[in-house]
Design a protein around this motif. Structure first.
Motif, mmCIF file in Angstrom:
data_model
loop_
_atom_site.group_PDB
_atom_site.id
_atom_site.type_symbol
_atom_site.label_atom_id
_atom_site.label_comp_id
_atom_site.label_asym_id
_atom_site.label_seq_id
_atom_site.Cartn_x
_atom_site.Cartn_y
_atom_site.Cartn_z
ATOM 1 N N LYS A 263 0.818 -0.902 -0.159
ATOM 2 C CA LYS A 263 0.497 -0.283 0.136
ATOM 3 C C LYS A 263 1.165 1.692 0.252
ATOM 4 C CE LYS A 263 -1.946 1.678 3.401
ATOM 5 N NZ LYS A 263 -2.786 2.025 4.861
ATOM 6 N N ILE A 264 1.722 1.729 0.774
ATOM 7 C CA ILE A 264 2.929 2.515 1.129
ATOM 8 C C ILE A 264 3.945 3.068 -0.637
ATOM 9 C CG2 ILE A 264 4.898 3.600 1.957
ATOM 10 C CD1 ILE A 264 3.532 2.374 4.499
ATOM 11 N N ALA A 265 3.919 1.648 -1.198
ATOM 12 C CA ALA A 265 4.895 1.508 -1.939
ATOM 13 C C ALA A 265 4.042 1.805 -3.655
ATOM 14 C CB ALA A 265 5.507 0.005 -2.428
ATOM 15 N N ALA A 266 2.643 1.508 -3.163
ATOM 16 C CA ALA A 266 1.521 2.341 -4.207
ATOM 17 C C ALA A 266 1.513 3.718 -4.285
ATOM 18 C CB ALA A 266 0.306 1.802 -4.495
ATOM 19 N N GLU A 267 1.300 4.404 -3.145
ATOM 20 C CA GLU A 267 1.101 5.447 -2.270
ATOM 21 C C GLU A 267 2.136 6.771 -3.121
ATOM 22 O OE1 GLU A 267 0.836 5.647 2.028
ATOM 23 O OE2 GLU A 267 -1.791 5.091 1.237
ATOM 24 N N LYS A 268 3.571 6.119 -2.954
ATOM 25 C CA LYS A 268 4.892 6.433 -2.978
ATOM 26 C C LYS A 268 5.136 6.076 -4.577
ATOM 27 C CE LYS A 268 6.782 6.889 1.883
ATOM 28 N NZ LYS A 268 8.054 6.167 2.522
ATOM 29 N N GLY A 269 5.127 5.630 -5.738
ATOM 30 C CA GLY A 269 5.280 4.667 -6.707
ATOM 31 C C GLY A 269 6.616 4.378 -6.725
ATOM 32 N N ILE A 270 6.205 4.067 -5.735
ATOM 33 C CA ILE A 270 7.851 2.723 -5.577
ATOM 34 C C ILE A 270 7.639 1.647 -6.523
ATOM 35 C CG2 ILE A 270 9.864 1.597 -4.085
ATOM 36 C CD1 ILE A 270 8.751 3.587 -1.957
ATOM 37 N N HIS A 273 9.898 -3.779 -6.930
ATOM 38 C CA HIS A 273 11.139 -5.470 -7.651
ATOM 39 C C HIS A 273 12.238 -4.073 -7.696
ATOM 40 C CE1 HIS A 273 7.404 -6.057 -10.004
ATOM 41 N NE2 HIS A 273 8.603 -7.429 -10.106
ATOM 42 N N ALA A 274 12.201 -2.776 -7.298
ATOM 43 C CA ALA A 274 13.263 -2.255 -7.007
ATOM 44 C C ALA A 274 13.808 -2.551 -5.506
ATOM 45 C CB ALA A 274 13.395 -0.864 -7.701
ATOM 46 N N VAL A 275 12.982 -2.551 -4.698
ATOM 47 C CA VAL A 275 13.235 -3.194 -2.881
ATOM 48 C C VAL A 275 13.533 -4.011 -2.762
ATOM 49 C CG1 VAL A 275 11.802 -2.295 -1.000
ATOM 50 C CG2 VAL A 275 11.145 -1.542 -3.313
ATOM 51 N N GLN A 276 15.058 -4.481 -1.940
ATOM 52 C CA GLN A 276 15.031 -5.042 -1.104
ATOM 53 C C GLN A 276 15.369 -5.569 0.478
ATOM 54 O OE1 GLN A 276 17.952 -7.643 -2.045
ATOM 55 N NE2 GLN A 276 16.776 -8.877 -0.644
ATOM 56 N N GLY A 277 13.964 -6.602 0.205
ATOM 57 C CA GLY A 277 13.420 -6.818 1.773
ATOM 58 C C GLY A 277 14.221 -7.308 2.671
ATOM 59 N N SER A 278 13.608 -6.838 3.655
ATOM 60 C CA SER A 278 14.452 -7.430 5.053
ATOM 61 C C SER A 278 13.942 -8.520 5.663
ATOM 62 C CB SER A 278 14.806 -6.213 5.539
ATOM 63 O OG SER A 278 13.902 -5.280 6.885
ATOM 64 N N ASN A 291 12.633 3.289 3.947
ATOM 65 C CA ASN A 291 14.240 3.292 4.048
ATOM 66 C C ASN A 291 14.208 3.191 2.685
ATOM 67 O OD1 ASN A 291 14.497 3.952 6.963
ATOM 68 N ND2 ASN A 291 14.760 1.301 6.557
ATOM 69 N N PHE A 292 13.597 3.795 1.567
ATOM 70 C CA PHE A 292 14.025 2.836 0.276
ATOM 71 C C PHE A 292 15.025 4.001 -0.204
ATOM 72 C CE2 PHE A 292 12.727 2.549 -4.633
ATOM 73 C CZ PHE A 292 13.553 2.139 -5.244
ATOM 74 N N LYS A 293 15.774 4.123 -1.236
ATOM 75 C CA LYS A 293 16.143 5.586 -2.076
ATOM 76 C C LYS A 293 16.511 4.753 -2.968
ATOM 77 C CE LYS A 293 17.962 8.107 1.999
ATOM 78 N NZ LYS A 293 19.330 7.504 3.376
ATOM 79 N N PRO A 294 15.449 5.394 -4.459
ATOM 80 C CA PRO A 294 15.467 5.344 -5.888
ATOM 81 C C PRO A 294 17.082 5.493 -6.495
ATOM 82 C CG PRO A 294 14.575 7.085 -5.261
ATOM 83 C CD PRO A 294 14.579 6.885 -4.081
ATOM 84 N N ALA A 295 17.728 4.085 -7.421
ATOM 85 C CA ALA A 295 19.038 4.461 -7.703
ATOM 86 C C ALA A 295 19.372 5.727 -7.826
ATOM 87 C CB ALA A 295 19.369 3.202 -8.885
#
Length: 547
Positions: A263-270, A273-278, A291-295
């Motif tokens: 949900k938050i990724a959709a809101e932020k347009g992230i 596939h580019a996010v590393q899961g912890s 904590n995601f920062k685009p490349a």
């Protein structure tokens, strides 16, 4: 420091919530986006998320029992942490009415200037009531303060309107449910506040709340309140368990992510596939999105600029060309988020059918000659869908991840276009109502929808949705599923066509095209097709809906 989890406000009429099931037990490790419990309100069964990492230290309400709004239901913290001091005076519901307010103890004249004191504890010492942005719909993440009806220094009664708040569905009043003087307002009119964010403080005139306001503005030095499922970021003290992993976040091409992270990724347009899961097994969780920062190097500074409060016209030099930037309303933002999630999360497939409307047109004319209220074709469609759902309950369902929830009640949503976008008034128990009852209810609901006066219970709880563009001369279209439904029916206009009769002569008939959008995770093609066949029988033989 341990986080107190309170019974959240999940509808405007809710006064308590029943714990249907605990999904975690004392001693279990929990992530900030884990679902702690399923809670039955006066409207629906919903999930409570703890928004804190750590160990579940305490459960205050057993399964099958109810808790008042804001009552402590659980505590999350470090393993072995002493949490008992948090329970002193905390088990009783401080705010029994539907406001996200934290009631407190007897008044005190001034604030102790102790650094790092929990904001709720400090408010309790001061004897003030902290008013937070309440959760006024199941999809609401923030509310915009349209107008303050009281200002700092004004006296306010418990049942007076403190402010008008625009949610993603309607403009509603926030009531403080506390007597006193307004000592502080935290959000200016025209600005938005996240759910559970402090918007005001009420207490005894002259109370010094300087330290309390500082605690609100510096949450890193205090423990974040957890009185409602707000989209709040856990503090460092409450999230010590986030780990780094290199495990893949995809499995068979499917991204592994929690519902909140999606949900938050959709809101932020992230792009997930580019996010590393912890999380476990590389699962993407809320912290990973936060904590995601685009490349790419950096986003343009202009992207962080304040949204203008009115449309802005811009022109290119000398060319006479231009554009208009219109700020998105909360409703439009929510439509974009929820339908984006639906389209890219639920695998849609579409079933089209043509209905003969000759008998429906004749029956409607006859019914309207005697009905106390005019019956529309949409009213007939609502009734027909409700009766068809009774025969095909698999369509009246929601995909819940680990299970499919099939509803025994039938609540039909009917999409209505308004200035800000779309809203879906809901016809509760539609299969049990006559056509004239549905028509009368429709008049009231549609009028409220267009004037922004729908209440949460009137636009929530849908189990199936109808979107009708026939009155706008649209012949046929496909609609995006309205979560949490498994299906939505798109209805086109009635069209007269020429046909060849059995005797070889030619004549005319009236037809309507409908398209059923289905979530293939919960509804298969044969199930959807069978539903449409039953719907066709009811619409083409309206007398069967009167039995």
């Amino acid at each position: 420091m341990a986080e107190v989890i309170r019974m959240p406000l999940l509808s405007d009429t809710m006064t308590e919530g029943k714990i249907v099931k605990w999904n975690k037990q004392v001693g279990d490790k929990v992530k900030s986006d884990d679902v702690l419990a399923d809670v039955e309100t006066d409207k629906a069964t919903m999930e409570v998320v703890g928004y804190a990492d750590g160990t579940l230290l305490y459960i205050g309400v057993p399964e099958g029992k109810a808790a008042q709004i804001n009552e402590i239901i659980a505590i999350v913290g470090k393993e072995g942490e002493d949490y008992k001091s948090l329970l002193d005076g905390g088990s009783a519901a401080p705010a029994p009415a539907p406001a996200a307010a934290t009631e407190t103890a007897a008044p005190a004249p001034s604030a102790p200037a102790a650094a790092g004191v929990d904001a709720d504890a400090l408010a309790s010492q001061l004897g003030v009531t902290v008013i937070r942005m309440p959760l006024l719909s199941d999809t609401m993440t923030e509310g915009k303060i349209v107008a303050w009806n009281k200002k700092v220094g004004d006296s306010v009664k418990a049942d007076e309107s403190l402010a008008d708040v625009e949610t993603d569905k309607a403009t509603m009043e926030v009531v403080p449910y506390a007597d006193g003087t307004i000592l502080y307002t935290g959000v200016e009119a025209g600005n938005a506040a996240k759910v559970n964010e402090v918007i005001a403080v009420i207490g005894k005139a002259g109370t010094d709340i300087t330290a309390l306001v500082a605690a609100f503005k510096n949450p890193g030095a205090t423990a974040a309140p957890a009185s409602a499922p707000a989209a709040a970021t856990p503090t460092a003290a409450s999230a010590p368990t986030v780990a780094t992993t290199t495990t893949s976040s995809t499995e068979n091409g499917r991204v592994k992510a929690s519902p909140l992270a999606k949900k938050i990724a959709a809101e932020k347009g992230i792009d997930l596939h580019a996010v590393q899961g912890s999380g476990d097994g590389g699962r993407i969780i809320k912290a990973d999105i936060d904590n995601f920062k685009p490349a790419a190097a950096t986003a343009p500074a202009a992207s962080k600029a304040a949204t203008p409060s009115a449309p802005v016209m811009a022109f290119t030099p000398g060319a006479g060309e231009g554009y208009v930037d219109t700020p998105n309303s909360n409703m439009r933002k929510t439509i974009a988020r929820r339908l984006g999630e639906s389209m890219f999360t639920a695998p849609h497939f579409y079933l089209k059918m043509e209905l003969n409307m000759d008998n429906a047109m004749a029956a409607r004319a006859q019914m309207n000659a005697v009905s106390p209220v005019k019956i529309s074709f949409q009213d007939m469609m609502i009734k027909a869908c409700a009766m068809a759902l009774r025969q095909h309950p698999a369509v009246n369902s929601s995909w819940m991840g680990d299970f499919i929830r099939t509803y025994q009640h039938i609540h039909i949503g009917s999409a209505v276009a308004v200035d800000q976008g779309l809203i879906v008034p809901v016809f509760k128990f539609a299969d049990q109502k006559s056509l004239s009852q549905i028509a009368a209810e429709a008049n009231g609901l549609y009028d409220k929808a267009r004037t922004g006066k729908l209440q949460p219970q009137e636009f929530s709880g849908n189990t199936f949705t109808i979107s009708n563009l026939g009155m706008m001369d649209i012949e046929d279209f496909t609609a995006i599923i309205n979560p949490p439904d498994s299906c939505i029916l798109a209805v086109g206009r009635i069209k007269e066509i020429v046909i060849k009769k059995k005797d070889g002569s030619f004549g005319t008939t009236n037809v309507m095209k409908v398209t059923l959008s289905c979530d293939h995770r919960s509804v298969d093609g044969a199930i959807g097709a069978a539903f449409l066949q039953t719907l066709k029988k009811y619409i083409e033989n309206p007398v069967t809906m009167l039995v």
